[in-house]
Design a protein around this motif. Structure first.
Motif, PDB file in Angstrom:
ATOM      1  N   ALA A 126       0.699 -21.737  50.329  1.00  0.00           N
ATOM      2  CA  ALA A 126       1.370 -20.446  50.195  1.00  0.00           C
ATOM      3  C   ALA A 126       2.882 -20.624  50.094  1.00  0.00           C
ATOM      4  O   ALA A 126       3.557 -19.945  49.290  1.00  0.00           O
ATOM      5  CB  ALA A 126       1.017 -19.550  51.382  1.00  0.00           C
ATOM      6  N   LYS A 127       3.431 -21.535  50.871  1.00  0.00           N
ATOM      7  CA  LYS A 127       4.870 -21.806  50.803  1.00  0.00           C
ATOM      8  C   LYS A 127       5.252 -22.392  49.449  1.00  0.00           C
ATOM      9  O   LYS A 127       6.302 -22.062  48.883  1.00  0.00           O
ATOM     10  CB  LYS A 127       5.275 -22.732  51.947  1.00  0.00           C
ATOM     11  CG  LYS A 127       5.205 -22.065  53.316  1.00  0.00           C
ATOM     12  CD  LYS A 127       5.179 -23.059  54.459  1.00  0.00           C
ATOM     13  CE  LYS A 127       6.465 -23.813  54.621  1.00  0.00           C
ATOM     14  NZ  LYS A 127       6.411 -24.675  55.839  1.00  0.00           N
ATOM     15  N   GLN A 128       4.402 -23.263  48.914  1.00  0.00           N
ATOM     16  CA  GLN A 128       4.697 -23.851  47.603  1.00  0.00           C
ATOM     17  C   GLN A 128       4.614 -22.794  46.501  1.00  0.00           C
ATOM     18  O   GLN A 128       5.443 -22.776  45.583  1.00  0.00           O
ATOM     19  CB  GLN A 128       3.747 -25.018  47.338  1.00  0.00           C
ATOM     20  CG  GLN A 128       3.991 -26.200  48.269  1.00  0.00           C
ATOM     21  CD  GLN A 128       2.943 -27.294  48.117  1.00  0.00           C
ATOM     22  OE1 GLN A 128       2.492 -27.602  47.019  1.00  0.00           O
ATOM     23  NE2 GLN A 128       2.540 -27.885  49.244  1.00  0.00           N
ATOM     24  N   PHE A 129       3.630 -21.917  46.587  1.00  0.00           N
ATOM     25  CA  PHE A 129       3.550 -20.822  45.621  1.00  0.00           C
ATOM     26  C   PHE A 129       4.806 -19.950  45.697  1.00  0.00           C
ATOM     27  O   PHE A 129       5.387 -19.581  44.667  1.00  0.00           O
ATOM     28  CB  PHE A 129       2.325 -19.944  45.900  1.00  0.00           C
ATOM     29  CG  PHE A 129       1.007 -20.527  45.480  1.00  0.00           C
ATOM     30  CD1 PHE A 129       0.786 -20.937  44.179  1.00  0.00           C
ATOM     31  CD2 PHE A 129      -0.039 -20.638  46.393  1.00  0.00           C
ATOM     32  CE1 PHE A 129      -0.441 -21.458  43.786  1.00  0.00           C
ATOM     33  CE2 PHE A 129      -1.269 -21.149  46.008  1.00  0.00           C
ATOM     34  CZ  PHE A 129      -1.472 -21.557  44.702  1.00  0.00           C
ATOM     35  N   ALA A 130       5.213 -19.616  46.913  1.00  0.00           N
ATOM     36  CA  ALA A 130       6.389 -18.753  47.087  1.00  0.00           C
ATOM     37  C   ALA A 130       7.640 -19.399  46.511  1.00  0.00           C
ATOM     38  O   ALA A 130       8.469 -18.738  45.880  1.00  0.00           O
ATOM     39  CB  ALA A 130       6.579 -18.431  48.566  1.00  0.00           C
ATOM     40  N   ALA A 131       7.775 -20.717  46.715  1.00  0.00           N
ATOM     41  CA  ALA A 131       8.941 -21.430  46.195  1.00  0.00           C
ATOM     42  C   ALA A 131       8.955 -21.437  44.674  1.00  0.00           C
ATOM     43  O   ALA A 131      10.026 -21.577  44.056  1.00  0.00           O
ATOM     44  CB  ALA A 131       8.943 -22.866  46.729  1.00  0.00           C
ATOM     45  N   MET A 132       7.794 -21.272  44.056  1.00  0.00           N
ATOM     46  CA  MET A 132       7.693 -21.224  42.599  1.00  0.00           C
ATOM     47  C   MET A 132       7.951 -19.821  42.056  1.00  0.00           C
ATOM     48  O   MET A 132       7.911 -19.603  40.844  1.00  0.00           O
ATOM     49  CB  MET A 132       6.307 -21.707  42.160  1.00  0.00           C
ATOM     50  CG  MET A 132       6.012 -23.156  42.514  1.00  0.00           C
ATOM     51  SD  MET A 132       4.251 -23.607  42.359  1.00  0.00           S
ATOM     52  CE  MET A 132       4.014 -23.525  40.598  1.00  0.00           C
ATOM     53  N   GLY A 133       8.165 -18.863  42.942  1.00  0.00           N
ATOM     54  CA  GLY A 133       8.431 -17.500  42.511  1.00  0.00           C
ATOM     55  C   GLY A 133       7.221 -16.605  42.421  1.00  0.00           C
ATOM     56  O   GLY A 133       7.300 -15.490  41.903  1.00  0.00           O
ATOM     57  N   ASP A 134       6.083 -17.067  42.943  1.00  0.00           N
ATOM     58  CA  ASP A 134       4.868 -16.262  42.894  1.00  0.00           C
ATOM     59  C   ASP A 134       4.862 -15.216  44.012  1.00  0.00           C
ATOM     60  O   ASP A 134       5.486 -15.389  45.057  1.00  0.00           O
ATOM     61  CB  ASP A 134       3.637 -17.156  43.037  1.00  0.00           C
ATOM     62  CG  ASP A 134       3.444 -18.082  41.851  1.00  0.00           C
ATOM     63  OD1 ASP A 134       3.745 -17.658  40.723  1.00  0.00           O
ATOM     64  OD2 ASP A 134       3.004 -19.228  42.052  1.00  0.00           O
ATOM     65  N   ASP A 135       4.134 -14.140  43.771  1.00  0.00           N
ATOM     66  CA  ASP A 135       3.881 -13.138  44.812  1.00  0.00           C
ATOM     67  C   ASP A 135       2.630 -13.559  45.566  1.00  0.00           C
ATOM     68  O   ASP A 135       1.548 -13.680  44.971  1.00  0.00           O
ATOM     69  CB  ASP A 135       3.674 -11.754  44.194  1.00  0.00           C
ATOM     70  CG  ASP A 135       4.948 -11.209  43.579  1.00  0.00           C
ATOM     71  OD1 ASP A 135       5.999 -11.279  44.238  1.00  0.00           O
ATOM     72  OD2 ASP A 135       4.896 -10.733  42.424  1.00  0.00           O
ATOM     73  N   GLY A 177      13.446 -15.237  50.643  1.00  0.00           N
ATOM     74  CA  GLY A 177      13.524 -13.864  51.130  1.00  0.00           C
ATOM     75  C   GLY A 177      12.520 -12.911  50.526  1.00  0.00           C
ATOM     76  O   GLY A 177      12.420 -11.773  50.981  1.00  0.00           O
ATOM     77  N   ARG A 178      11.764 -13.358  49.523  1.00  0.00           N
ATOM     78  CA  ARG A 178      10.744 -12.481  48.936  1.00  0.00           C
ATOM     79  C   ARG A 178       9.657 -12.236  49.976  1.00  0.00           C
ATOM     80  O   ARG A 178       9.106 -13.178  50.547  1.00  0.00           O
ATOM     81  CB  ARG A 178      10.145 -13.130  47.693  1.00  0.00           C
ATOM     82  CG  ARG A 178       9.114 -12.237  46.981  1.00  0.00           C
ATOM     83  CD  ARG A 178       8.306 -13.059  45.994  1.00  0.00           C
ATOM     84  NE  ARG A 178       9.145 -13.573  44.925  1.00  0.00           N
ATOM     85  CZ  ARG A 178       9.140 -13.098  43.679  1.00  0.00           C
ATOM     86  NH1 ARG A 178       8.352 -12.099  43.365  1.00  0.00           N
ATOM     87  NH2 ARG A 178       9.924 -13.631  42.756  1.00  0.00           N
ATOM     88  N   GLU A 179       9.330 -10.984  50.213  1.00  0.00           N
ATOM     89  CA  GLU A 179       8.379 -10.629  51.267  1.00  0.00           C
ATOM     90  C   GLU A 179       6.944 -10.825  50.784  1.00  0.00           C
ATOM     91  O   GLU A 179       6.516 -10.203  49.803  1.00  0.00           O
ATOM     92  CB  GLU A 179       8.566  -9.177  51.702  1.00  0.00           C
ATOM     93  CG  GLU A 179       7.747  -8.777  52.915  1.00  0.00           C
ATOM     94  CD  GLU A 179       8.209  -9.461  54.196  1.00  0.00           C
ATOM     95  OE1 GLU A 179       7.379  -9.545  55.130  1.00  0.00           O
ATOM     96  OE2 GLU A 179       9.381  -9.889  54.287  1.00  0.00           O
ATOM     97  N   PRO A 180       6.183 -11.707  51.440  1.00  0.00           N
ATOM     98  CA  PRO A 180       4.780 -11.856  51.051  1.00  0.00           C
ATOM     99  C   PRO A 180       3.934 -10.723  51.598  1.00  0.00           C
ATOM    100  O   PRO A 180       4.296 -10.062  52.581  1.00  0.00           O
ATOM    101  CB  PRO A 180       4.382 -13.186  51.702  1.00  0.00           C
ATOM    102  CG  PRO A 180       5.255 -13.272  52.916  1.00  0.00           C
ATOM    103  CD  PRO A 180       6.561 -12.622  52.531  1.00  0.00           C
ATOM    104  N   GLY A 181       2.796 -10.496  50.970  1.00  0.00           N
ATOM    105  CA  GLY A 181       1.835  -9.563  51.531  1.00  0.00           C
ATOM    106  C   GLY A 181       1.075 -10.222  52.670  1.00  0.00           C
ATOM    107  O   GLY A 181       1.082 -11.444  52.815  1.00  0.00           O
TER     108      GLY A 181
END
Length: 270
Positions: free
Chosen positions: A19-28, A52-56
């Motif tokens: 999940a952290k790797q996805f977030a670092a790639m700009g994914d929701d 800082g992008r808020e995950p669900g």
């Protein structure tokens, strides 16, 4: 525009690392976990990884089909598209235990509930990808579609876990046949350093044994399977690395067992 990724079992280990790797790639990313505090901590880590992008987030216990249905309703209501469903939630149960739905807890948590979730999201997953976290432990157990409630007198922790992991592989291959518009694969993450297992000896091993795979490396394989070009993957394949698919144990590549397990799982989950 980033992808929309749903990761179950995202509170720790492989799921959190991915999940952290996805977030670092700009994914929701939408994180699904059972324990509220661990889920909250994971959300904070994924937020940091995503600048800082808020995950669900959604708290769900896979011991309950009702909670899985509530999760599916939430996702269908809030996500106009789902690009990847990572069926990563799973665990080991020390003693035979039936859920409130009447099934052995290992097979329900590791297979039946992910089967139900994927089935409920099926239309939203057209042209998407489903990645199922399996294990080489599948060699130690064979699922019995006729006895999903288990037998307390014959219960073995590792056999039950192995059977559920074989079910993950069989589900991925059968989904590939029944839902050709969805790319469906399974993978062995390696023996990952984590808080996995039951009993002091098993937990000690997964925390401290030499040579264990880091959650980050295992998560990277999940991410690759989720993002690699479709033509680089074998539909229904079981992966242990980024090379061509591995060959699972004979019972985990039995097409007739896969079909029978599918029908039993559909009946069990309603």
């Amino acid at each position: 525009m980033g992808r929309t990724i749903v990761v179950t079992g995202a509170s720790s280990g492989v799921g959190l690392a991915a999940a952290k790797q996805f977030a670092a790639m700009g994914d929701d990313v939408v994180l699904v976990g059972r324990d509220p505090q661990r889920l909250a901590n994971a959300v904070a880590e994924v937020r940091d990884a995503g600048n800082g992008r808020e995950p669900g987030r959604y708290r769900t216990d896979f011991d309950s089909f009702a909670e899985v249905r509530a999760l599916a309703d939430h996702l269908l209501t809030n996500l106009p598209r789902i690009d990847v469903l990572a069926n990563n939630a799973g665990g080991m149960v020390e003693h035979h235990r039936k859920t409130t739905d009447g099934y052995e807890a290992t097979i329900q948590g590791n297979h039946l509930s992910p089967f139900l979730l994927t089935s409920l999201l099926r239309e939203r997953l057209r042209d998407a990808r489903v990645v199922n976290t399996a294990s080489r432990a599948h060699m130690q157990g064979k699922p019995d579609p006729d006895r999903l409630a288990g037998d307390p007198a014959k219960y073995s922790t590792w056999q039950a876990y192995g059977a559920s992991k074989a079910a993950n592989i069989l589900f991925a291959s059968e989904a590939a046949r029944r839902w050709p518009d969805i790319t469906s694969v399974s993978f062995h993450p390696g023996v990952v350093r984590s808080n996995f297992g039951v009993g002091r000896v098993t937990r000690f091993f997964y925390k401290y044994a030499p040579g264990l795979v880091t959650p980050e490396k295992a998560g990277a394989l999940l991410v690759w399977l989720s993002t690699a070009p479709k033509d680089e993957l074998v539909q229904g394949g079981y992966y242990v690395d980024r090379d061509s698919p591995a060959t699972p144990a004979p019972h985990a590549r039995d097409d007739s067992l896969a079909a029978k397990l599918w029908e039993a799982s559909a009946e069990a989950t309603g």
